[in-house]
Design an enzyme around this catalytic site. Sequence first.
Site, PDB file in Angstrom:
ATOM      1  N   LYS A 269       1.183  -1.380  -0.129  1.00 31.63           N
ATOM      2  CA  LYS A 269      -0.216   0.223  -0.226  1.00 31.63           C
ATOM      3  C   LYS A 269       1.162   1.094  -0.156  1.00 31.63           C
ATOM      4  O   LYS A 269       0.281   1.814  -0.994  1.00 31.63           O
ATOM      5  CB  LYS A 269      -1.564   0.027   1.739  1.00 31.63           C
ATOM      6  CG  LYS A 269      -1.988   1.130   1.392  1.00 31.63           C
ATOM      7  CD  LYS A 269      -3.181   1.165   2.279  1.00 31.63           C
ATOM      8  CE  LYS A 269      -4.046   2.413   2.725  1.00 31.63           C
ATOM      9  NZ  LYS A 269      -4.773   2.088   3.506  1.00 31.63           N
ATOM     10  N   HIS A 332      -9.210  -7.581   6.897  1.00 29.11           N
ATOM     11  CA  HIS A 332      -8.227  -6.098   7.413  1.00 29.11           C
ATOM     12  C   HIS A 332      -8.114  -5.981   9.033  1.00 29.11           C
ATOM     13  O   HIS A 332      -6.723  -5.798   8.872  1.00 29.11           O
ATOM     14  CB  HIS A 332      -9.312  -4.947   6.359  1.00 29.11           C
ATOM     15  CG  HIS A 332      -9.140  -4.870   4.866  1.00 29.11           C
ATOM     16  ND1 HIS A 332      -9.231  -5.542   3.771  1.00 29.11           N
ATOM     17  CD2 HIS A 332      -7.657  -4.165   3.673  1.00 29.11           C
ATOM     18  CE1 HIS A 332      -8.940  -5.460   2.775  1.00 29.11           C
ATOM     19  NE2 HIS A 332      -7.934  -4.058   2.745  1.00 29.11           N
ATOM     20  N   HIS A 358       4.325   0.465   8.428  1.00 31.43           N
ATOM     21  CA  HIS A 358       3.228   2.196   8.108  1.00 31.43           C
ATOM     22  C   HIS A 358       3.891   2.932   8.321  1.00 31.43           C
ATOM     23  O   HIS A 358       5.311   2.844   9.151  1.00 31.43           O
ATOM     24  CB  HIS A 358       2.777   2.763   9.774  1.00 31.43           C
ATOM     25  CG  HIS A 358       1.640   1.835  10.266  1.00 31.43           C
ATOM     26  ND1 HIS A 358       0.867   1.570  11.459  1.00 31.43           N
ATOM     27  CD2 HIS A 358       0.426   0.771   8.809  1.00 31.43           C
ATOM     28  CE1 HIS A 358      -0.143   1.078  11.446  1.00 31.43           C
ATOM     29  NE2 HIS A 358      -0.539   0.492  10.030  1.00 31.43           N
ATOM     30  N   TYR A 368      15.996   5.831   9.342  1.00 32.28           N
ATOM     31  CA  TYR A 368      16.466   5.178  11.011  1.00 32.28           C
ATOM     32  C   TYR A 368      15.849   3.992  11.305  1.00 32.28           C
ATOM     33  O   TYR A 368      15.937   2.784  11.319  1.00 32.28           O
ATOM     34  CB  TYR A 368      16.991   6.174  11.970  1.00 32.28           C
ATOM     35  CG  TYR A 368      17.115   5.312  13.090  1.00 32.28           C
ATOM     36  CD1 TYR A 368      18.676   5.544  13.422  1.00 32.28           C
ATOM     37  CD2 TYR A 368      16.434   5.342  14.608  1.00 32.28           C
ATOM     38  CE1 TYR A 368      18.993   5.119  14.872  1.00 32.28           C
ATOM     39  CE2 TYR A 368      16.827   4.974  15.618  1.00 32.28           C
ATOM     40  CZ  TYR A 368      18.267   4.891  15.404  1.00 32.28           C
ATOM     41  OH  TYR A 368      18.634   4.508  17.529  1.00 32.28           O
TER      42      TYR A 368
END
Length: 396
Positions: A269, A332, A358, A368
């Site tokens: 996504k 989902h 995410h 990082y």
Amino acid sequence: MALTDLKIKKSKAKDKPYKMYDSLGLYVLVKPNGSKLWRQKYKLMGKERLIAHGTYPSVSLKDARSKRDAIREHLADGIDPAVKKRLDQINAETQARTTFLLVAEEYLQMAYDRELADATMRKKVWHIQTLAEPLHHRPVNEISSAEILHLLKGIELSGRRETAKKLRGTLSGVFRLAVVTLRADNDPTYAIKGALLPVKVTNRAAITDETTFGQFLRDLDEYSGADVIKDAILFQILTMTRPGEARGAKQQEIDLSKHTWSIPADRTKMRRDHIIPLSEQALRLVEKNWIDVDGVELIFPSLNSNRKWLSENAFNSAIRRIGYAKEEVTAHGFRSTASTILNNRGFDGDVIEAALAHQDKNAIRRTYNRATYWDQRVQLMTDWADLVDQFKKDTT
């Protein structure tokens, strides 16, 4: 002596065709049937040529002279007027045939050739053949932004904001193809990008209670349908991925020796590569469903063909069959299940976010996190898989 309208009008038909000359090669050919045809003689590379300019009075004397002068300008530029006229006719005919639907069919064929997922193709076909039907026979270069907006707003007003947004994306693909193939000057969907209402975000139904989740896992274990669907759902749960990512898992993405699954950017996504450490439990599901046959790529293929994906509704249909309503849980929602339970148990929130792929808004921190959380993510996936096993066994 140059022609006049009066002279042309008074000319009578004779037994044989005859010519009435104007000037600079232009003349009227009067046919025995009474028709009066404009013709022009010219020379190109020492050879005499002839070109037609229509019939009188449909083409007036003034218009015929304008056409004559245009021919002379072409000759001065080294252009063969007859060739240019034919090319102009071909271009006009091509433009007339270049409807939205013809370009859209080429767009769909290119999508098929790229071997997009079946669900994606079905949506594109639906967008073009059904929702965009009012545009089908319109010349693609004449369709305006206002026309597109009217179409999309009609869908939006029916409450289907997401559909309107996705349709705009499909239409944009068609117009961009028309632009690069010189059949349109621009993409009219670009101007209305911000004119549609935002999509209403609704949370996916998810189980967040550990006891209830344990019961779901036991019910899934008793699922009487195809094992490949049950295994694919469990694989999605264990890897904390989206349903489409799990359904599309391919053998070449799995490194059995390193226990990793590398999802390419075009299947995520967030449109960036995502590498997932596989727990022993997830790896066993991969090995169980691995089909060692040339041409088979998918880990969890369709029941109809081991070269096609499981359908988009396969997971949710199975969940309904084992007795859970869409208001209780959806495929989902399993990511929310994992996130909620792990956060409630005190696992590091940043590591959980990295495991869920995410997008961190801070680019430096994002880089990082990817670089530093690998070992923690390996441990998190192991701990999560062990918790899933524990929930399934715990009947208290």
